[in-house]
Design a protein around this motif. Sequence first.
Motif, PDB file in Angstrom:
ATOM      1  N   ILE A   1      -0.445   1.611  11.779  1.00 15.21           N
ATOM      2  CA  ILE A   1      -0.428   1.310  10.224  1.00 15.21           C
ATOM      3  C   ILE A   1       0.570   0.306   9.984  1.00 15.21           C
ATOM      4  O   ILE A   1       0.522  -0.545   9.298  1.00 15.21           O
ATOM      5  CB  ILE A   1      -0.254   2.488   9.353  1.00 15.21           C
ATOM      6  N   ALA A   2       1.786   0.560  10.471  1.00  9.95           N
ATOM      7  CA  ALA A   2       2.953  -0.232  10.194  1.00  9.95           C
ATOM      8  C   ALA A   2       2.932  -1.607  10.868  1.00  9.95           C
ATOM      9  O   ALA A   2       3.382  -2.701  10.310  1.00  9.95           O
ATOM     10  CB  ALA A   2       4.226   0.435  10.964  1.00  9.95           C
TER      11      ALA A   2
ATOM     12  N   GLU B   1      -6.969   0.405   6.312  1.00 11.79           N
ATOM     13  CA  GLU B   1      -6.316   0.327   4.831  1.00 11.79           C
ATOM     14  C   GLU B   1      -5.653  -1.155   4.708  1.00 11.79           C
ATOM     15  O   GLU B   1      -5.958  -1.855   3.786  1.00 11.79           O
ATOM     16  CB  GLU B   1      -5.233   1.475   4.759  1.00 11.79           C
ATOM     17  N   ASN B   2      -4.888  -1.355   5.445  1.00  8.74           N
ATOM     18  CA  ASN B   2      -3.966  -2.515   5.474  1.00  8.74           C
ATOM     19  C   ASN B   2      -4.704  -3.829   5.797  1.00  8.74           C
ATOM     20  O   ASN B   2      -4.458  -4.861   5.195  1.00  8.74           O
ATOM     21  CB  ASN B   2      -2.736  -2.758   6.122  1.00  8.74           C
TER      22      ASN B   2
ATOM     23  N   HIS C   1       7.755   5.471   8.433  1.00 12.18           N
ATOM     24  CA  HIS C   1       8.312   3.954   8.310  1.00 12.18           C
ATOM     25  C   HIS C   1       9.826   3.978   7.754  1.00 12.18           C
ATOM     26  O   HIS C   1      10.822   3.493   8.284  1.00 12.18           O
ATOM     27  CB  HIS C   1       7.477   3.322   7.212  1.00 12.18           C
TER      28      HIS C   1
ATOM     29  N   ARG D   1       3.626   2.187   2.618  1.00 14.29           N
ATOM     30  CA  ARG D   1       3.986   1.143   3.704  1.00 14.29           C
ATOM     31  C   ARG D   1       4.822   0.121   3.299  1.00 14.29           C
ATOM     32  O   ARG D   1       5.126  -0.787   4.175  1.00 14.29           O
ATOM     33  CB  ARG D   1       2.686   0.496   4.193  1.00 14.29           C
TER      34      ARG D   1
ATOM     35  N   TYR E   1      -6.092  -4.595   2.386  1.00 15.54           N
ATOM     36  CA  TYR E   1      -5.170  -5.131   1.599  1.00 15.54           C
ATOM     37  C   TYR E   1      -4.881  -6.669   1.849  1.00 15.54           C
ATOM     38  O   TYR E   1      -4.956  -7.488   0.941  1.00 15.54           O
ATOM     39  CB  TYR E   1      -3.646  -4.517   2.026  1.00 15.54           C
TER      40      TYR E   1
ATOM     41  N   ALA F   1       7.229  -0.889   5.912  1.00 17.66           N
ATOM     42  CA  ALA F   1       6.820  -1.653   7.220  1.00 17.66           C
ATOM     43  C   ALA F   1       6.270  -3.159   6.800  1.00 17.66           C
ATOM     44  O   ALA F   1       6.506  -3.907   7.526  1.00 17.66           O
ATOM     45  CB  ALA F   1       5.337  -0.909   7.754  1.00 17.66           C
ATOM     46  N   PHE F   2       5.702  -3.496   5.565  1.00 20.37           N
ATOM     47  CA  PHE F   2       5.527  -4.797   5.169  1.00 20.37           C
ATOM     48  C   PHE F   2       7.132  -5.582   4.985  1.00 20.37           C
ATOM     49  O   PHE F   2       6.930  -6.814   5.638  1.00 20.37           O
ATOM     50  CB  PHE F   2       4.958  -4.799   4.014  1.00 20.37           C
ATOM     51  N   ALA F   3       7.836  -4.874   4.562  1.00 21.29           N
ATOM     52  CA  ALA F   3       9.331  -5.460   4.333  1.00 21.29           C
ATOM     53  C   ALA F   3       9.739  -5.802   5.761  1.00 21.29           C
ATOM     54  O   ALA F   3      10.520  -6.823   6.031  1.00 21.29           O
ATOM     55  CB  ALA F   3      10.247  -4.605   3.788  1.00 21.29           C
TER      56      ALA F   3
ATOM     57  N   ALA G   1       0.794  -3.712   8.701  1.00 20.27           N
ATOM     58  CA  ALA G   1       1.877  -3.866   7.535  1.00 20.27           C
ATOM     59  C   ALA G   1       2.819  -5.070   7.808  1.00 20.27           C
ATOM     60  O   ALA G   1       2.974  -5.915   6.974  1.00 20.27           O
ATOM     61  CB  ALA G   1       2.349  -2.811   6.913  1.00 20.27           C
TER      62      ALA G   1
ATOM     63  N   THR H   1       0.925  -1.256   0.257  1.00 21.21           N
ATOM     64  CA  THR H   1       0.037  -0.030   0.144  1.00 21.21           C
ATOM     65  C   THR H   1       0.776   1.220  -0.071  1.00 21.21           C
ATOM     66  O   THR H   1       2.148   1.196   0.260  1.00 21.21           O
ATOM     67  CB  THR H   1      -1.051   0.105   1.486  1.00 21.21           C
TER      68      THR H   1
END
Lengths: 192, 268, 375
Positions: free
Chosen positions: C60-61, C90-91, B105, B72, C94, B75-77, C64, B69
């Motif tokens: 949010i993080a 939001e996530n 992030h 982000r 996702y 943050a996913f990583a 994620a 997204t």
Amino acid sequence: MSNRQEVLLTGAGGQGLILASIILAEAAVNDNKNVVQTQSYGPEARGGASMAGVIIDVDTIEYPKVTKPSVLLCMNQASFNKYIPKVEESCIIIVDSTFVSGSYREDYKITALPITQAAREQLGREVVANMLALGAINAATGLVDREIFRESIFKLAPKGSGELNQQAFDLGYRLFNEGMGQNLGISSQTPQ
Amino acid sequence: MEQLTQDFLRTKKLPHIWCPGCGNGIVTAALVRAIERAGYNQQDVVIVSGIGCSSRAAGYLNFNTLHTTHGRALAFATGLKMARPELKLFVIMGDGDCSAIGGNHFIHAARRNIDLNAVIINNHIYGMTGGQHSPLTPTGMKATTAPGGTLERPFDLLELARGAGATFGARGNAAQPRQLEQLISRAANHKGFSVVEALSQCPIAYGRRNKLGGAVEMLREMKDKAVSVEKASTMDVDELKDKTLSGVIYSVDAPEFSEEYYRSIGKA
Amino acid sequence: MAETKPVLMQGNEACAEGAISAGVRFYAGYPITPSTEVAELMAAKLPELGGVFIQMEDEIASMAAVIGASIGGMRTLTASSGPGFSLKQENIGYAIMAEIPCVIVNVQRMGPSTGVPTAPAQGDVMQTRWGTHGDHPIIVFSPASVYETFYLTIAAVNLSQKLRQPVIMLLDEVIGHMREKVLIPEAGKLLVEKSSDNVPADWKPYDEKGLTPLVPFGFGHYYHVTGLFHDQYGFPTGDPPQVERALDRIHGKLEKYRDEIVLTNYIGHKEPRVVIIAYGCTVRSARAVVKKAYWQNRLPVGLLSLQTLWPFPDKEVAAIAKQADVIIVPEMNMGQIVGEVERYACGNAEIVPLNRYDGEMISPDQISELLGRWL
Ligand code: SF4
């Protein structure tokens, strides 16, 4: 509902009431009873007033909040002033006369014990006043089997302080039994 | 070499969606060559991206690819790296993606010094949405949301990262793709959080509005402005005005987060 | 199921313990009252189990990072409350779109906005349903006790893995913070579904033929994960028939397994005149009332408690509405589930909302007072 016992522990933050409520609840579980413990959260729990409720029943406990306390512990003046008008005459009330003084309605069953003072003078540690209070409560009510209670205290007390906390619990018993004999009521001692 | 590049590209997914003259393809190609050069197993490589023109790169690369997204990606990583520290993660972001909506992030990934390779394609504009100014748009440049030129001051992305704790920072550009490739491979070899700022051209949403010419002119200017770190050390302040430093700006050693974590729980 | 000695446990703790029992080994979160205990317990326990706990820079993080770790093959959990849960939306969308399993805990507090951080409320029921944008499927569980919290969290983890679908554990502050006696089975005796490790050669990450396990990154299956509409291999598409099929498919998963997902419980009279429909901590007050009215006084009353809020227990409510004359819906909000009850009761019963929104629990007295009107 008739077996439902509601215990309300009140006082100031830092007096160890939340821990006391958890230990009481744990002891009740170990004594094979149903139990629900709740406590006040939020800013007031960060140093101001402190309140914890323990409901004990042989039946399943549905509504988890204390509404008609059968036992009330007041560890400071503010909690005494706040909660006394809210309980019924049948409620067993134990107050710490180290911090509480003043008049009360004669028809209330109030037992005033120098809880914190005794912890300080006889055990050298004010912090165990909470266990002393539990001893007095259990002496007054027999909510939980005394030995099971002592074991639960040993298990849950901070490391290395198990025995001291058990001693405090026993001292609570003694204080209550003596206090009852003298029929003290509220002590006129000034707060220290 | 050419053969390998074929393996790493999802040729069926081509042609790409980018406009003619866009720099995203050049940077993506440099990234692929850097991965080849590093000699990683294909299955150990993960490409993570955010949202924007540049982030579509992930879809064209034949690895495990994660298109996240907006803002982000890091943050996913971070979650993926902590779950699977053996994987090699490259995180492609755009300038707005990384430094505006993803700014938090970005600084925290830098602070943790987690072993992620961030490649920020900086074309100074939000391209996908048609040309709005980003935190990396130079003051005075025009955008649809700054028709008279932006009054805001831009970040220095590498200094921002350094201040936050990043241990490797380099800048390259689309006009010098071989150097860019080398910078990305040095970043990949670096243990800890690395940032490669890849200056790139968006002739459509940025160049045209600011009368910078087409891709050729933009690339020429990019090249003219670039001064290597080595050369810059021999130049004075006046000479350096209007220049952009390129090369490895900083590289220091510091404990890497995922390694420290697994060591702390006795599983390193 | 062999049960060990009873223990005293807090609701938030039961959530963490349930997750760990179900194989969750990754937690990412951000501190917020009244859910913080979940994070604290995970921070203490996960490292010992070789798992990962990470406190992220924001909500949010956290969401994620959880999705990232799930793609890496870990079972994951995050917990939040109020404003923090809003930030996660939001996530969450996702994860639904990309079909990444994860469990999100929301210990509700009183809102809107910062509201009353420590006061109980049930104001997030509709947010859990429609918090993230677009037409999306969602699974939401709402426990009424510490015991249920433990078991529903396990169910949440298992279902999220099986369906590759985020599941929300919607607690309220009362349940999250209270301590209660629970019986927890010995470790190893719990039913936890294993992630499948034999992947067919023609595995596709988003197989149109039906449920397919997630093969984590790093095992040589090179697919694409995106929040864009995508084809069977995960690659973006805007092709109308494919878009429609994809949306039908993610909704279809929940429809197909509906009876495994939708959990309710009825107690009371076989032919009730008045039924209470409740969820979360309100179930407890309602049960106290029904026990007295039916078990003691044999009055024609019943209680339908909803452990699953979404997908909504439509059939169960429709069936009850055909029997009862009156359905009382107590909620600690201004009326959220009551609208759904009305919708599926189809006019077969009178629907009476009972709302409380002063930051206090609905008491048994309030319910029995209302009940008294019909009995
Ligand atoms: S809008 Fe700009 S950045 Fe986006 S594809 Fe076109 S040229 Fe590239």
